[in-house]
Design a protein around this motif. Sequence first.
Motif, short mmCIF file in Angstrom:
data_model
loop_
_atom_site.label_atom_id
_atom_site.label_comp_id
_atom_site.label_asym_id
_atom_site.label_seq_id
_atom_site.Cartn_x
_atom_site.Cartn_y
_atom_site.Cartn_z
N ALA B 3 0.83 -1.20 0.00
CA ALA B 3 0.00 0.00 0.00
C ALA B 3 0.86 1.26 0.00
N HIS B 4 0.34 2.33 -0.59
CA HIS B 4 1.00 3.61 -0.55
C HIS B 4 0.01 4.69 -0.17
N ALA B 5 0.55 5.77 0.38
CA ALA B 5 -0.33 6.88 0.74
C ALA B 5 -1.04 7.38 -0.50
N ALA B 6 -2.34 7.61 -0.39
CA ALA B 6 -3.12 8.04 -1.54
C ALA B 6 -4.34 8.81 -1.07
N PRO B 7 -4.89 9.66 -1.93
CA PRO B 7 -6.14 10.34 -1.55
C PRO B 7 -7.23 9.30 -1.33
N MET B 8 -8.18 9.60 -0.40
CA MET B 8 -9.17 8.60 -0.06
C MET B 8 -10.26 8.48 -1.11
N ARG B 9 -10.60 9.60 -1.73
CA ARG B 9 -11.69 9.64 -2.71
C ARG B 9 -12.98 9.06 -2.14
N ALA B 10 -13.12 9.06 -0.82
CA ALA B 10 -14.38 8.59 -0.22
C ALA B 10 -15.37 9.74 -0.28
N LYS B 11 -16.66 9.43 -0.06
CA LYS B 11 -17.67 10.48 -0.01
C LYS B 11 -17.32 11.41 1.15
N PHE B 12 -17.27 12.72 0.91
CA PHE B 12 -16.82 13.64 1.96
C PHE B 12 -17.91 13.90 2.99
N TRP B 13 -19.15 14.20 2.53
CA TRP B 13 -20.20 14.61 3.47
C TRP B 13 -20.88 13.42 4.12
N SER B 14 -20.15 12.75 5.00
CA SER B 14 -20.75 11.66 5.77
C SER B 14 -21.52 12.28 6.93
N PRO B 15 -22.38 11.48 7.60
CA PRO B 15 -23.12 12.04 8.75
C PRO B 15 -22.19 12.63 9.81
N GLY B 16 -21.05 11.98 10.06
CA GLY B 16 -20.09 12.50 11.04
C GLY B 16 -19.59 13.87 10.66
N VAL B 17 -19.30 14.05 9.38
CA VAL B 17 -18.80 15.34 8.93
C VAL B 17 -19.87 16.42 9.09
N LEU B 18 -21.14 16.04 8.88
CA LEU B 18 -22.24 16.99 9.09
C LEU B 18 -22.29 17.46 10.54
N LEU B 381 -11.05 19.51 8.88
CA LEU B 381 -9.95 19.75 7.93
C LEU B 381 -9.13 18.48 7.71
N TYR B 382 -8.93 17.71 8.78
CA TYR B 382 -8.21 16.44 8.65
C TYR B 382 -8.90 15.55 7.62
N ARG B 383 -10.20 15.42 7.80
CA ARG B 383 -11.00 14.58 6.91
C ARG B 383 -10.92 15.11 5.47
N PHE B 384 -11.01 16.43 5.35
CA PHE B 384 -10.97 17.05 4.03
C PHE B 384 -9.63 16.78 3.36
N LEU B 385 -8.54 16.98 4.10
CA LEU B 385 -7.22 16.85 3.50
C LEU B 385 -6.87 15.40 3.17
N VAL B 386 -7.30 14.44 4.04
CA VAL B 386 -6.97 13.05 3.69
C VAL B 386 -7.83 12.57 2.53
N THR B 387 -8.97 13.25 2.31
CA THR B 387 -9.81 12.86 1.18
C THR B 387 -9.15 13.24 -0.14
N TYR B 388 -8.46 14.39 -0.16
CA TYR B 388 -7.95 14.88 -1.44
C TYR B 388 -6.42 14.82 -1.58
N LEU B 389 -5.71 14.51 -0.48
CA LEU B 389 -4.25 14.45 -0.58
C LEU B 389 -3.75 13.08 -0.13
N PRO B 390 -2.59 12.67 -0.62
CA PRO B 390 -2.06 11.35 -0.24
C PRO B 390 -1.46 11.36 1.16
N VAL B 391 -2.29 11.10 2.16
CA VAL B 391 -1.81 11.11 3.54
C VAL B 391 -1.89 9.71 4.13
N LEU B 392 -3.07 9.11 4.01
CA LEU B 392 -3.28 7.79 4.59
C LEU B 392 -3.00 6.71 3.55
N ASN B 393 -2.67 5.52 4.04
CA ASN B 393 -2.43 4.40 3.14
C ASN B 393 -3.74 3.82 2.65
N ARG B 394 -3.83 3.67 1.33
CA ARG B 394 -5.02 3.06 0.78
C ARG B 394 -4.62 1.73 0.17
#
Lengths: 306, 401
Positions: B3-18, B381-394
């Motif tokens: 695995a390598h760090a990659a953007p998550m590309r998950a749905k951003f507006w989850s209930p938690g984010v709301l 912001l953490y959630r936003f940045l890991v969604t669009y930048l390669p921070v976490l391992n996917r």
Amino acid sequence: MQLSRRGFFKVAGAAGAGVAASTRPAEAWQSRAPADPQGCLVDLTRCIGCRKCEQGCQTVNRLPAPEQPFDDLTVLDKKRRPDERTYTVINRYYPGRRDERDQLVPTFVKVQCMHCQDPACASACIVGALTKKENGAVHYDVTKCIGCRYCMVACPFEIPAYEYRDPITPRVMKCTFCYERVEKEGKRPGCAEICPVEAITFGRRSTLLKIARNRIKSNPASYVDRVYGEHEAGGTSWLYLSGVPFDRVGFIDVPHRPLTQLAESIQSSLFSYMWSPIVLFGMLSGVMWAFRNKGDRDTREKGGQP
Amino acid sequence: MSAHAAPMRAKFWSPGVLVLAILMAAGAAAVLARFIGGIGYVSNLSTARPWGIWIGVDVASGVALAAGGFTTAFLAHILGRHYYEPVARPALLTAMLGYTFVVLGLIVDIGRSWAIWKPMVYWNFHSVLFEVAMCVMFYLNVLYIEFIPIVVERFKGRVNLPGLLSALNGVAETLLSLADTLLSKLMWLFIIAGVVLSCMHQSSLGSLMLIAPTKVHPLWYTPILPLLFLTSAVAVGYPMVVFETTLATTSLKLDPEMQVLSPLTRITIFLLGSYLALKIGDMVIRGTYVYLLDGTAQTNSFLVEMIFGVIVPWVLLLSPAVRRSRRWLFTACTLIVGGVLLNRVNVFVVGYRPPVSENYYFPSITEILITVGFIAGLMFLYRFLVTYLPVLNRPGQEVSA
């Protein structure tokens, strides 16, 4: 794993020895107190609680008018503290002494900034907005202040107050020792000038201490043998004489060592000439270099990691 | 490692984010009230209690809990343990956001927010706070610089600005290449500087209260307060990484990274043990154990801090079974994080007893809303940045974009 760990301790040990060799004995802490500042001696046995000093202070410093007029002595029924509208207050205590008609004798205590010789507030102030002046005043320069309120944390007498209700330009408010008036106009502070019973004597601190000692010596039955402010917090420009033990009339115990000493000693022994950050930087560079081919460094690393 | 760090590309507006967005809005309203009515309008701060939870939680705890950044940087980059790389990036992000919110918290807390630049001009070398402020300022910039490679990795060769801005594509591309070239040569400087600056101000945050010996309860007031702050910050670094990584990987349904987290917390046994030894040694030498059973709020808070925040999680971590179990490891690390948080709150708020006024302080609703709003903003912001930048391992195969 084992090998690299041993290597780590070797490098760290060598660097540590370097630190030990380069460490000079920490410079002894030095007081920055003015040699012979001016001060005020408050004689609680003379004070009659007339609140004229509060009035004089308000006039001279152009402070907002009080809610109740200065001749209203019912104000004294409650203990007060100086606040963002008032630099000085008088409090009344009944320490237990009775007169010939069996009435409790009150003692009145004036409260204001003590103008410490080595002020904790000035040492703490992040921008040096608070400074100890040669004439004894602890002076506040609002143009430097950022409002962090560390001075209020540091002050052992809980004196500086804050204009919490001002959203943009709040000030720290405390007794100024009438700095401009004393320094530029050669006058006495507003409170000392107005006092009708000479309970507040203004003069050189060394002279005031002599006067205080003389009063105690010539009238030992009327005074407790202590000048509050002579040693408190390393000495203060305001001094007090009392006929009753100080702890019974609202004075708190404060260490005799200047409060600035411990933190300033630690800071200067660690950071003078930035020696410790420089040494640590050198040590870490050494470790990083020594480990450049060890560990499990991935040579295909991308994006900045060396 | 596949695995390598990659953007998550998950749905951003989850209930938690709301929920986070709602908390942020409430906090923003309280911040607005602070700048209209003043600090006194929204807080319970007073002459006797000039510092409250904004300093105890937002600033002091914010700095302490961002320690994962420099402790993982030391491990992964200075000791070259590339194995820990998967957690170094999220830890760096947490530190960067943590310090950003420390500064935002300060802007709300200081009376003259617009004057926050003044310490750069007016220097008081005697002030501990001056040193802390300078270190935090430099370190925040170091963190931003350390984060640039992650941005470069995502956008280099792929800059595609929308609409009229597309004219700037070439410029942006050049800047990214320049940053890449420069930083790959200079990054070691910033990594070491980050560790040095952290050691300096993590300890100096403890020195802050040394000037108030009559105000801080003797259970916490000790000349070694700076050492205790440094060791506790170093000790909480890896547990904080476990805490945040577990939350993020659970929320985003990623590989739990247990093969990285378990060995990481083996180091914590030693680090937290050292802190515990210092705390107990200090208590024995100064004889402050006499307070332990007097039942005051301060003492009880100290006992909770020590028992549930240090001793229990330390004993838990001793067991290899705990270190292998995701649930138990998370429990132990959450306790450690909570213990350090409580320690900072204890030193700055609970243990602070003004000798004259003995003023009781409890934060107002709006004070709490501002603090909660900032924490929500950080997580957002953490959630936003890991969604669009390669921070976490996917994991490459499981989730295809």
